[in-house]
Design a protein around this motif. Structure first.
Motif, PDB file in Angstrom:
ATOM      1  N   UNK A 104       0.858  -1.182   0.000  1.00 23.57           N
ATOM      2  CA  UNK A 104       0.000   0.000   0.000  1.00 23.57           C
ATOM      3  C   UNK A 104       0.898   1.237   0.000  1.00 23.57           C
ATOM      4  N   UNK A 105       0.708   2.071  -0.972  1.00 24.46           N
ATOM      5  CA  UNK A 105       1.432   3.336  -1.040  1.00 24.46           C
ATOM      6  C   UNK A 105       0.597   4.419  -0.372  1.00 24.46           C
ATOM      7  N   UNK A 106       1.257   5.391   0.165  1.00 22.31           N
ATOM      8  CA  UNK A 106       0.577   6.530   0.749  1.00 22.31           C
ATOM      9  C   UNK A 106       1.094   7.781   0.054  1.00 22.31           C
ATOM     10  N   UNK A 107       0.226   8.756  -0.109  1.00 20.29           N
ATOM     11  CA  UNK A 107       0.671  10.029  -0.657  1.00 20.29           C
ATOM     12  C   UNK A 107      -0.185  11.146  -0.094  1.00 20.29           C
ATOM     13  N   UNK A 121      -3.885  10.438  -8.925  1.00 18.91           N
ATOM     14  CA  UNK A 121      -4.566  11.216  -9.963  1.00 18.91           C
ATOM     15  C   UNK A 121      -4.721  10.423 -11.255  1.00 18.91           C
ATOM     16  N   UNK A 122      -3.834   9.438 -11.465  1.00 24.52           N
ATOM     17  CA  UNK A 122      -3.872   8.675 -12.710  1.00 24.52           C
ATOM     18  C   UNK A 122      -3.282   9.424 -13.897  1.00 24.52           C
ATOM     19  N   UNK A 123      -2.790  10.639 -13.673  1.00 26.89           N
ATOM     20  CA  UNK A 123      -2.201  11.441 -14.741  1.00 26.89           C
ATOM     21  C   UNK A 123      -0.731  11.073 -14.893  1.00 26.89           C
ATOM     22  N   UNK A 124      -0.328  10.799 -16.117  1.00 23.85           N
ATOM     23  CA  UNK A 124       1.061  10.405 -16.377  1.00 23.85           C
ATOM     24  C   UNK A 124       2.011  11.583 -16.166  1.00 23.85           C
ATOM     25  N   UNK A 125       3.212  11.264 -15.742  1.00 23.09           N
ATOM     26  CA  UNK A 125       4.260  12.269 -15.588  1.00 23.09           C
ATOM     27  C   UNK A 125       4.846  12.583 -16.958  1.00 23.09           C
ATOM     28  N   UNK A 126       4.897  13.842 -17.320  1.00 24.24           N
ATOM     29  CA  UNK A 126       5.539  14.247 -18.568  1.00 24.24           C
ATOM     30  C   UNK A 126       7.038  14.023 -18.425  1.00 24.24           C
ATOM     31  N   UNK A 140      10.058   5.375  -9.050  1.00 25.39           N
ATOM     32  CA  UNK A 140       8.645   5.176  -8.709  1.00 25.39           C
ATOM     33  C   UNK A 140       7.844   4.874  -9.964  1.00 25.39           C
ATOM     34  N   UNK A 141       8.179   5.541 -11.057  1.00 23.80           N
ATOM     35  CA  UNK A 141       7.476   5.279 -12.315  1.00 23.80           C
ATOM     36  C   UNK A 141       7.634   3.819 -12.719  1.00 23.80           C
ATOM     37  N   UNK A 142       8.823   3.269 -12.501  1.00 31.22           N
ATOM     38  CA  UNK A 142       9.059   1.857 -12.813  1.00 31.22           C
ATOM     39  C   UNK A 142       8.143   0.958 -11.986  1.00 31.22           C
ATOM     40  N   UNK A 143       7.984   1.279 -10.701  1.00 29.98           N
ATOM     41  CA  UNK A 143       7.091   0.493  -9.837  1.00 29.98           C
ATOM     42  C   UNK A 143       5.639   0.627 -10.283  1.00 29.98           C
ATOM     43  N   UNK A 144       5.255   1.824 -10.713  1.00 23.40           N
ATOM     44  CA  UNK A 144       3.893   2.037 -11.215  1.00 23.40           C
ATOM     45  C   UNK A 144       3.683   1.219 -12.489  1.00 23.40           C
ATOM     46  N   UNK A 145       4.642   1.329 -13.421  1.00 20.24           N
ATOM     47  CA  UNK A 145       4.528   0.624 -14.701  1.00 20.24           C
ATOM     48  C   UNK A 145       4.457  -0.885 -14.531  1.00 20.24           C
ATOM     49  N   UNK A 146       5.155  -1.400 -13.526  1.00 21.58           N
ATOM     50  CA  UNK A 146       5.172  -2.850 -13.288  1.00 21.58           C
ATOM     51  C   UNK A 146       4.082  -3.292 -12.308  1.00 21.58           C
ATOM     52  N   UNK A 167      -3.144   2.692  -3.391  1.00 19.47           N
ATOM     53  CA  UNK A 167      -2.570   3.962  -2.969  1.00 19.47           C
ATOM     54  C   UNK A 167      -3.617   4.666  -2.105  1.00 19.47           C
ATOM     55  N   UNK A 168      -3.179   5.149  -0.954  1.00 18.51           N
ATOM     56  CA  UNK A 168      -4.105   5.779  -0.019  1.00 18.51           C
ATOM     57  C   UNK A 168      -3.640   7.206   0.267  1.00 18.51           C
ATOM     58  N   UNK A 169      -4.541   8.169   0.102  1.00 19.39           N
ATOM     59  CA  UNK A 169      -4.187   9.549   0.428  1.00 19.39           C
ATOM     60  C   UNK A 169      -4.260   9.792   1.932  1.00 19.39           C
TER      61      UNK A 169
END
Length: 161
Positions: free
Chosen positions: A12-15, A24-29, A60-66, A72-74
């Motif tokens: 579980x990720x926290x942010x 947000x589900x928005x990709x990082x440019x 982190x992007x690698x972990x998201x992609x995989x 994820x919990x706010x």
């Protein structure tokens, strides 16, 4: 590694609630070589220092992609401060706002967990670097002379004079 040893492991990720880059589900440019090209559009300043710069780091992007996490919990910044203080006062665990926020999320996970579940909560840092932040506002007013002297004897741990 954890899932290899215990396949039932949930990660579980926290942010920060007001800066949900992952949530947000928005990709990082990204620019050449995968480096962030701009601030993430979901970023907002928040008090959970050490968490969520204004971009999603490549690791982190690698972990998201995989899909290396399950949820994820706010968590609101003030909740992180509350639990960082509680951990220090009640358990003698000196952590920063990010540690308090991580613990707050672990408590939410525990509330929903089945009896006998094992929960690992990794606190990201210690509280020493946060002595002059809002996390410790008002603490020096409650300190006696010996406590103030002890505080001032440790480099990096002094409360403002």
């Amino acid at each position: 590694m954890l899932r290899r040893e215990r396949p039932e492991t949930r990660i579980v990720l926290a942010e920060p609630a007001n800066a949900q880059l992952i949530g947000s589900g928005t990709a990082q440019e990204r620019g050449a070589g995968g480096a962030p090209a701009a601030s993430h559009p979901a970023f907002e300043p928040h008090p959970i220092q050490g968490w969520t710069p204004d971009f999603i780091p490549d690791v982190l992007q690698e972990a998201i992609d995989k899909s290396l996490y399950d949820e994820v919990m706010p968590i609101p910044g003030p909740e992180g401060m509350k639990w960082a203080k509680a951990l220090a006062q009640k358990e003698g665990i000196f952590t920063g706002i990010s540690g308090g926020a991580t613990f707050a999320v672990a408590l939410q996970v525990a509330e929903k967990a089945a009896p006998g579940s094992v929960i690992l909560c990794m606190l990201p840092d210690t509280g020493e670097r946060y002595m002059t932040t809002p996390l410790f506002d008002g603490i020096e007013a409650e300190m006696d002379a010996d406590e103030i002297a002890l505080s001032q004897s440790t480099p990096g741990c002094q409360f403002p004079a």
